[in-house]
Scaffold this motif. Structure first.
Motif, mmCIF file in Angstrom:
data_model
loop_
_atom_site.group_PDB
_atom_site.id
_atom_site.type_symbol
_atom_site.label_atom_id
_atom_site.label_comp_id
_atom_site.label_asym_id
_atom_site.label_seq_id
_atom_site.Cartn_x
_atom_site.Cartn_y
_atom_site.Cartn_z
ATOM 1 N N TRP A 118 -31.753 -12.566 -112.063
ATOM 2 C CA TRP A 118 -31.733 -14.071 -112.842
ATOM 3 C C TRP A 118 -32.616 -14.915 -112.023
ATOM 4 O O TRP A 118 -32.697 -14.884 -110.866
ATOM 5 N N VAL A 119 -33.381 -15.676 -112.659
ATOM 6 C CA VAL A 119 -34.424 -16.689 -112.226
ATOM 7 C C VAL A 119 -34.140 -17.998 -112.574
ATOM 8 O O VAL A 119 -33.467 -18.285 -113.818
ATOM 9 N N VAL A 120 -34.629 -18.816 -112.013
ATOM 10 C CA VAL A 120 -34.707 -20.486 -112.322
ATOM 11 C C VAL A 120 -36.019 -20.680 -112.717
ATOM 12 O O VAL A 120 -37.172 -20.485 -112.256
ATOM 13 N N ILE A 121 -36.078 -21.038 -114.113
ATOM 14 C CA ILE A 121 -37.367 -21.162 -114.782
ATOM 15 C C ILE A 121 -37.632 -22.634 -114.901
ATOM 16 O O ILE A 121 -36.533 -23.763 -115.439
ATOM 17 N N GLU A 122 -38.827 -23.247 -114.697
ATOM 18 C CA GLU A 122 -39.286 -24.568 -115.118
ATOM 19 C C GLU A 122 -39.783 -24.526 -116.644
ATOM 20 O O GLU A 122 -40.846 -23.992 -116.802
ATOM 21 N N SER A 123 -38.886 -24.578 -117.375
ATOM 22 C CA SER A 123 -39.258 -23.952 -118.884
ATOM 23 C C SER A 123 -40.373 -24.749 -119.649
ATOM 24 O O SER A 123 -41.162 -24.043 -120.412
ATOM 25 N N ASP A 124 -40.779 -26.039 -119.448
ATOM 26 C CA ASP A 124 -41.786 -26.777 -119.978
ATOM 27 C C ASP A 124 -43.230 -26.205 -119.394
ATOM 28 O O ASP A 124 -44.376 -26.061 -120.040
ATOM 29 N N LYS A 125 -43.109 -25.516 -118.331
ATOM 30 C CA LYS A 125 -44.451 -24.855 -117.543
ATOM 31 C C LYS A 125 -44.491 -23.401 -117.325
ATOM 32 O O LYS A 125 -45.282 -22.891 -116.962
ATOM 33 N N ASN A 126 -43.380 -22.676 -118.047
ATOM 34 C CA ASN A 126 -43.013 -21.325 -118.134
ATOM 35 C C ASN A 126 -43.622 -20.750 -116.780
ATOM 36 O O ASN A 126 -44.073 -19.731 -116.702
ATOM 37 N N LEU A 127 -42.769 -21.300 -115.652
ATOM 38 C CA LEU A 127 -42.931 -20.952 -114.251
ATOM 39 C C LEU A 127 -41.415 -20.664 -113.618
ATOM 40 O O LEU A 127 -40.639 -21.288 -113.703
ATOM 41 N N ILE A 128 -41.584 -19.435 -112.985
ATOM 42 C CA ILE A 128 -40.392 -19.123 -112.242
ATOM 43 C C ILE A 128 -40.419 -19.816 -110.945
ATOM 44 O O ILE A 128 -41.269 -19.620 -110.064
ATOM 45 N N GLN A 129 -39.427 -20.469 -110.627
ATOM 46 C CA GLN A 129 -39.423 -21.398 -109.268
ATOM 47 C C GLN A 129 -38.416 -20.712 -108.287
ATOM 48 O O GLN A 129 -38.519 -21.131 -107.171
ATOM 49 N N ALA A 130 -37.784 -19.784 -108.724
ATOM 50 C CA ALA A 130 -36.840 -18.989 -107.704
ATOM 51 C C ALA A 130 -36.062 -17.865 -108.364
ATOM 52 O O ALA A 130 -36.022 -17.800 -109.484
ATOM 53 N N VAL A 131 -35.543 -17.092 -107.579
ATOM 54 C CA VAL A 131 -35.215 -15.808 -107.885
ATOM 55 C C VAL A 131 -33.575 -15.866 -107.454
ATOM 56 O O VAL A 131 -33.486 -16.251 -106.138
ATOM 57 N N LEU A 132 -32.526 -15.810 -108.214
ATOM 58 C CA LEU A 132 -30.974 -15.945 -107.681
ATOM 59 C C LEU A 132 -30.719 -14.806 -106.815
ATOM 60 O O LEU A 132 -31.222 -13.606 -107.082
ATOM 61 N N PRO A 133 -29.978 -14.929 -105.663
ATOM 62 C CA PRO A 133 -29.546 -13.876 -104.748
ATOM 63 C C PRO A 133 -28.780 -12.536 -105.792
ATOM 64 O O PRO A 133 -28.048 -12.941 -106.705
ATOM 65 N N ARG A 134 -29.303 -11.656 -105.285
ATOM 66 C CA ARG A 134 -28.928 -10.245 -106.278
ATOM 67 C C ARG A 134 -27.723 -9.708 -105.932
ATOM 68 O O ARG A 134 -26.907 -9.876 -104.767
ATOM 69 N N GLN A 135 -26.532 -9.593 -106.854
ATOM 70 C CA GLN A 135 -25.476 -9.104 -106.530
ATOM 71 C C GLN A 135 -25.746 -7.397 -106.299
ATOM 72 O O GLN A 135 -24.972 -7.060 -105.189
ATOM 73 N N THR A 136 -26.410 -6.833 -106.722
ATOM 74 C CA THR A 136 -26.737 -5.305 -106.551
ATOM 75 C C THR A 136 -28.240 -5.116 -106.729
ATOM 76 O O THR A 136 -28.975 -6.191 -107.408
ATOM 77 N N LYS A 137 -28.710 -3.870 -106.279
ATOM 78 C CA LYS A 137 -30.024 -3.677 -106.581
ATOM 79 C C LYS A 137 -30.466 -2.011 -106.485
ATOM 80 O O LYS A 137 -29.674 -1.466 -105.572
ATOM 81 N N PHE A 138 -31.267 -1.555 -107.354
ATOM 82 C CA PHE A 138 -31.828 -0.224 -107.121
ATOM 83 C C PHE A 138 -33.066 -0.226 -106.486
ATOM 84 O O PHE A 138 -34.141 -0.582 -107.328
ATOM 85 N N SER A 139 -33.134 0.439 -105.723
ATOM 86 C CA SER A 139 -34.807 0.158 -104.856
ATOM 87 C C SER A 139 -35.104 1.562 -104.266
ATOM 88 O O SER A 139 -34.043 2.178 -104.221
ATOM 89 N N ARG A 140 -36.135 1.696 -104.019
ATOM 90 C CA ARG A 140 -36.734 2.844 -103.476
ATOM 91 C C ARG A 140 -37.992 2.566 -102.360
ATOM 92 O O ARG A 140 -38.424 1.313 -102.660
ATOM 93 N N LYS A 141 -38.127 3.319 -101.431
ATOM 94 C CA LYS A 141 -39.188 3.183 -100.495
ATOM 95 C C LYS A 141 -40.536 3.600 -101.159
ATOM 96 O O LYS A 141 -40.585 4.817 -101.372
ATOM 97 N N VAL A 142 -41.577 2.900 -101.069
ATOM 98 C CA VAL A 142 -42.990 3.341 -101.344
ATOM 99 C C VAL A 142 -43.679 3.538 -100.195
ATOM 100 O O VAL A 142 -43.929 2.743 -99.231
ATOM 101 N N ALA A 143 -44.344 4.670 -99.973
ATOM 102 C CA ALA A 143 -44.891 5.317 -99.004
ATOM 103 C C ALA A 143 -46.449 4.597 -98.869
ATOM 104 O O ALA A 143 -46.937 4.363 -99.866
ATOM 105 N N GLY A 144 -47.076 4.413 -97.715
ATOM 106 C CA GLY A 144 -48.418 3.669 -97.310
ATOM 107 C C GLY A 144 -48.438 3.626 -95.887
ATOM 108 O O GLY A 144 -47.880 4.357 -95.361
#
Length: 239
Positions: A73-99
């Protein structure tokens, strides 16, 4: 489109109000990311779908894992089509990328249930199953194991697959066949109003076919598996 249809709840409402006051810009709305591209994101909100970018200041101060992912879920400045913030996640599915350093990559966010799908044939891999279950559990997501293509094995083989799966998860295990319809009702009970469900698994286990069965329409492209090793081809290549 009402936000509640997309999984919006009182927790996200509270976080949005905090962000709204902090950002202090006009025309701020909430939206959910449904597709990600290299630099652009497709979001859906009460205004419909739109293509947006991350605001420069947010991008500069964010780690890779903090940038928007599918389901955020993100906060959008709708007239400029810009994401200004990402709301804190309830859950996430993530992985570790090697480098040079291990970097977290968030595959998807704010998932309630994740179907970890494998098939009852030569592609069954209990270690892969365990990895997916662990990744889901660590991200706060309920993992439900689906043993697909149950019509391809005999009863004794199915017992062995069930035992192997039960050894790596304490969550529910469902037996499904897209050919006969077995187990589809058990899958559908997890798909409820305001809940977000995802499906993960290797190529050819039947993810796209299951999605089409649940939707009742041929939405996802599907392909046959190789008879030599029961491995699938990459039919679906996006989130």
């Amino acid at each position: 489109m009402k936000l509640e249809n997309l999984g919006w709840n009182s927790r996200f409402e509270c976080e949005f109000e905090k962000s709204y006051l902090k950002i202090n810009k006009p025309r701020l709305i909430a939206g959910r990311v449904i597709l990600t591209y290299n630099d652009f994101y497709r979001v859906i909100s009460e205004n419909g779908e739109q293509l947006v970018k991350v605001a420069g200041r947010l991008k500069l101060r964010s780690r890779r894992a903090d940038l928007p992912a599918v389901g955020d879920w993100v906060v959008i400045e709708s007239d400029k089509n810009l994401i200004q913030a990402v709301l804190p996640r309830q859950t996430k599915f993530s992985r570790k990328v090697a480098g040079k350093y291990l970097v977290e990559q968030v595959v998807a966010a704010n998932i309630d249930t994740i179907f970890v799908m494998t098939s009852c044939n030569a592609d069954f891999n209990v270690r892969r199953l365990e990895r997916y279950v662990t990744m889901a559990s660590e991200g706060g997501i309920v993992p439900v194991v689906i043993l697909g293509k149950a019509d391809l094995c005999n009863p004794q083989q199915l017992v062995e697959y069930l035992a192997a799966a039960a050894a790596v998860t304490s969550y529910e295990i469902l037996v499904v066949s897209n050919q006969t319809g077995e187990g589809l009702a058990a899958v559908e009970k997890y798909i409820q109003f305001g809940k977000t469900v995802a499906i993960v698994g290797s190529s050819g286990v039947g993810k796209s076919t299951l999605i089409n069965e649940l939707l009742g329409t041929e939405r996802q492209k599907t392909g046959a598996i190789r008879e030599t090793d029961a491995r699938g081809r990459h039919s679906t290549i996006h989130r």
